[in-house]
Design a protein around this motif. Structure first.
Motif, PDB file in Angstrom:
ATOM      1  N   ASP A 194      -7.612   0.609  11.598  1.00 15.41           N
ATOM      2  CA  ASP A 194      -8.457   1.109  12.686  1.00 15.41           C
ATOM      3  C   ASP A 194      -8.452   2.626  12.766  1.00 15.41           C
ATOM      4  OD1 ASP A 194      -6.247   1.920  14.205  1.00 15.41           O
ATOM      5  OD2 ASP A 194      -6.079  -0.054  15.157  1.00 15.41           O
ATOM      6  N   PHE A 195      -9.176   3.130  13.730  1.00 12.10           N
ATOM      7  CA  PHE A 195      -9.416   4.558  13.890  1.00 12.10           C
ATOM      8  C   PHE A 195      -8.125   5.391  13.888  1.00 12.10           C
ATOM      9  CE2 PHE A 195      -9.955   8.252  16.715  1.00 12.10           C
ATOM     10  CZ  PHE A 195     -10.988   8.901  16.066  1.00 12.10           C
ATOM     11  N   ARG A 196      -7.057   4.825  14.463  1.00  5.18           N
ATOM     12  CA  ARG A 196      -5.819   5.596  14.612  1.00  5.18           C
ATOM     13  C   ARG A 196      -5.204   5.962  13.260  1.00  5.18           C
ATOM     14  NH1 ARG A 196      -2.551   1.320  17.817  1.00  5.18           N
ATOM     15  NH2 ARG A 196      -3.733   0.045  16.368  1.00  5.18           N
ATOM     16  N   TYR A 197      -5.453   5.122  12.249  1.00 10.80           N
ATOM     17  CA  TYR A 197      -4.779   5.314  10.957  1.00 10.80           C
ATOM     18  C   TYR A 197      -5.714   5.742   9.832  1.00 10.80           C
ATOM     19  CZ  TYR A 197      -0.892   2.851  13.116  1.00 10.80           C
ATOM     20  OH  TYR A 197       0.126   2.475  13.938  1.00 10.80           O
ATOM     21  N   ILE A 198      -7.022   5.682  10.079  1.00 12.83           N
ATOM     22  CA  ILE A 198      -7.941   5.737   8.943  1.00 12.83           C
ATOM     23  C   ILE A 198      -7.842   7.060   8.170  1.00 12.83           C
ATOM     24  CG2 ILE A 198     -10.018   6.481  10.263  1.00 12.83           C
ATOM     25  CD1 ILE A 198      -9.952   3.846   7.454  1.00 12.83           C
ATOM     26  N   GLU A 199      -7.712   8.171   8.885  1.00 12.34           N
ATOM     27  CA  GLU A 199      -7.674   9.466   8.187  1.00 12.34           C
ATOM     28  C   GLU A 199      -6.446   9.558   7.273  1.00 12.34           C
ATOM     29  OE1 GLU A 199      -7.817  12.910  10.731  1.00 12.34           O
ATOM     30  OE2 GLU A 199      -7.546  14.280   9.029  1.00 12.34           O
ATOM     31  N   ALA A 200      -5.290   9.225   7.844  1.00 14.85           N
ATOM     32  CA  ALA A 200      -4.050   9.289   7.054  1.00 14.85           C
ATOM     33  C   ALA A 200      -4.084   8.272   5.914  1.00 14.85           C
ATOM     34  CB  ALA A 200      -2.844   9.028   7.952  1.00 14.85           C
ATOM     35  N   ALA A 201      -4.617   7.093   6.185  1.00 14.22           N
ATOM     36  CA  ALA A 201      -4.647   6.053   5.147  1.00 14.22           C
ATOM     37  C   ALA A 201      -5.500   6.506   3.969  1.00 14.22           C
ATOM     38  CB  ALA A 201      -5.183   4.744   5.722  1.00 14.22           C
ATOM     39  N   LYS A 202      -6.658   7.093   4.270  1.00 15.05           N
ATOM     40  CA  LYS A 202      -7.547   7.530   3.175  1.00 15.05           C
ATOM     41  C   LYS A 202      -6.879   8.612   2.338  1.00 15.05           C
ATOM     42  CE  LYS A 202     -12.058   5.977   4.412  1.00 15.05           C
ATOM     43  NZ  LYS A 202     -13.384   6.148   4.928  1.00 15.05           N
ATOM     44  N   LYS A 203      -6.070   9.453   2.989  1.00 19.49           N
ATOM     45  CA  LYS A 203      -5.391  10.528   2.258  1.00 19.49           C
ATOM     46  C   LYS A 203      -4.251   9.979   1.414  1.00 19.49           C
ATOM     47  CE  LYS A 203      -6.075  14.603   5.106  1.00 19.49           C
ATOM     48  NZ  LYS A 203      -5.711  14.890   6.470  1.00 19.49           N
ATOM     49  N   ARG A 204      -3.506   9.014   1.961  1.00 16.20           N
ATOM     50  CA  ARG A 204      -2.244   8.632   1.328  1.00 16.20           C
ATOM     51  C   ARG A 204      -2.323   7.475   0.359  1.00 16.20           C
ATOM     52  NH1 ARG A 204       3.139   8.374   4.703  1.00 16.20           N
ATOM     53  NH2 ARG A 204       3.599   7.115   2.852  1.00 16.20           N
ATOM     54  N   ILE A 205      -3.265   6.588   0.547  1.00 17.52           N
ATOM     55  CA  ILE A 205      -3.245   5.384  -0.291  1.00 17.52           C
ATOM     56  C   ILE A 205      -3.876   5.663  -1.644  1.00 17.52           C
ATOM     57  CG2 ILE A 205      -4.033   2.986  -0.474  1.00 17.52           C
ATOM     58  CD1 ILE A 205      -3.588   2.784   2.509  1.00 17.52           C
ATOM     59  N   GLY A 206      -3.176   5.215  -2.663  1.00 19.20           N
ATOM     60  CA  GLY A 206      -3.504   5.622  -4.033  1.00 19.20           C
ATOM     61  C   GLY A 206      -4.654   4.872  -4.662  1.00 19.20           C
ATOM     62  N   LYS A 207      -4.788   5.123  -5.951  1.00 19.49           N
ATOM     63  CA  LYS A 207      -5.889   4.575  -6.738  1.00 19.49           C
ATOM     64  C   LYS A 207      -5.887   3.054  -6.737  1.00 19.49           C
ATOM     65  CE  LYS A 207      -6.363   5.625 -10.939  1.00 19.49           C
ATOM     66  NZ  LYS A 207      -5.853   6.161 -12.209  1.00 19.49           N
ATOM     67  N   THR A 267       0.808  -1.223   0.000  1.00 20.63           N
ATOM     68  CA  THR A 267       0.000   0.000   0.000  1.00 20.63           C
ATOM     69  C   THR A 267       0.838   1.268   0.000  1.00 20.63           C
ATOM     70  OG1 THR A 267      -0.037   0.137   2.414  1.00 20.63           O
ATOM     71  CG2 THR A 267      -1.792  -1.160   1.387  1.00 20.63           C
ATOM     72  N   GLY A 268       2.128   1.168   0.391  1.00 17.50           N
ATOM     73  CA  GLY A 268       2.970   2.356   0.539  1.00 17.50           C
ATOM     74  C   GLY A 268       2.679   3.103   1.827  1.00 17.50           C
TER      75      GLY A 268
END
Ligand code: ZN
Ligand code: ZN
Length: 353
Positions: free
Chosen positions: A50-63, A29-30
């Motif tokens: 989980d909640f701790r990562y979800i915001e950053a993950a949605k921003k950073r993980i690509g198409k 996923t990078g």
């Protein structure tokens, strides 16, 4: 790496991969996270975290990836994704998953679980340029830390002091974290390849072996330099030059199509011819990437051939118990016609005063 993993999936007889290890999850996923489950099948990729990562993950993980927060359980999320995409068999990381985790997943998943084998390992062995660039960036940071620490190496300071300076400087210059706990061993202790830095004070005539590295974007660097405090005896100088010649012979042998054993032998033969064969008890090199030790390996009996894009260490050593040890380590990137030494630090014997 989604596309590469999907291409590899076409060659095997399972429908999807279930990625639960942080290293492979990051590779796929990078995105770095301590918790989460990634699943990839022909239709796309999923990251559940989980909640701790979800915001950053949605921003950073690509198409191509569907990112969602875990509800009830990861297995529920994976089951839903499998149903939606028609996944019947799913491969797990047998080298990583504990027996307890396997039992839980096996009971909870509707798809049949099969071992993944080397699918991800094979991909990770051959680095893309972006990955190589991260290793190089991490290596430059380590070299800078070493160059600025050399003047601090003198009689009276402890091994731990030097280890702390290297660590501080690597972090200060942009390293995310250490690739591994720095090794700084001196004098008689330098004969222990993986000794731990202690309160031992550096003394005139000590060899000091420093093995250290940091990460950039999750990719490791790894280097070793051995220096002498105030002076080196004739024997120390001689042993140092043998190790250096052995390393250069191994580097000269490293190219696509050559086995790990052949590279190891090129270096080992030089050490053995000088009568120190029994003092070189570890491998010539290991792969470096998201893990500090990964495939491929340059060691006796390794028949696997190197290929362009591999990154391996070149780290022969001579260790004389109760006396002293020398190791010199660079990082090599295998290129189509040879290899590129990614390490820029000088290798002639440095005497620190
Ligand atoms: Zn190392
Ligand atoms: Zn190493």
């Amino acid at each position: 790496m989604l596309k590469q993993i999907q291409d590899a999936l076409r060659q095997v007889d399972f429908d999807a991969v279930l990625i639960t290890s942080p290293q492979n999850r990051r590779y796929a996923t990078g995105f770095p996270s301590s918790a989460g489950v990634c699943m990839i099948d022909a239709k796309g990729g999923y990251l559940f975290t989980d909640f701790r990562y979800i915001e950053a993950a949605k921003k950073r993980i690509g198409k191509g990836f569907f990112v969602d927060m875990v509800r009830r359980s990861y297995a529920d999320m994976v089951n839903a994704a499998c149903r939606q995409d028609g996944v019947k068999t799913i491969a797990y990381e047998e080298g990583f998953m504990t027996c307890a985790d396997y039992t839980q997943w096996e009971q909870a998943l509707e798809a049949k679980m099969v071992p993944m084998g080397s699918l991800l390992g094979d991909l990770r062995e051959v680095k893309r340029q972006e990955e190589i660039d991260c290793c190089i960036a991490a290596q430059r940071i380590a070299e800078r830390a070493l160059a600025e620490t050399l003047p601090d190496i003198r009689a009276g300071v402890t091994e731990k002091h030097i280890a702390a300076l290297l660590e501080f400087r690597m972090l200060d210059y942009g390293g995310e974290k250490m690739s591994f706990e720095p090794i700084v061993v001196s004098g008689k202790k330098s004969s222990m390849p993986h000794g731990v830095p202690s309160e031992k004070v550096l003394e005139p005539g000590d060899f000091v072996t420093m093995d250290f590295g940091c990460t950039v974007e999750g990719y490791c660097s790894d280097m070793t330099r051995t220096v002498a405090v105030e002076y080196a005896t004739e024997e120390m100088e001689k042993v140092y030059q043998i190790v250096l010649r052995a390393q250069e012979a191994g580097i000269a042998a490293a190219k696509p199509g050559v086995t790990g054993a052949m590279v190891d032998k090129a270096a080992r033969d030089i050490i053995a011819a000088e009568g120190y064969g029994a003092c070189f008890g570890h491998s010539f090199g290991h792969g470096i990437g998201i893990d500090i030790h990964e495939q491929p390996v340059a060691a006796p009996r390794i028949r696997k051939k190197l290929e362009a894009g591999n990154i391996i260490s070149a780290e022969p050593g001579i260790y004389i118990p109760g006396r002293f040890g020398v190791r010199i380590e660079d990082m090599l990137c295998i290129t189509p016609d040879g290899c590129l030494d990614l390490t820029n630090a000088p290798k002639q014997l440095t005497i620190c005063k």
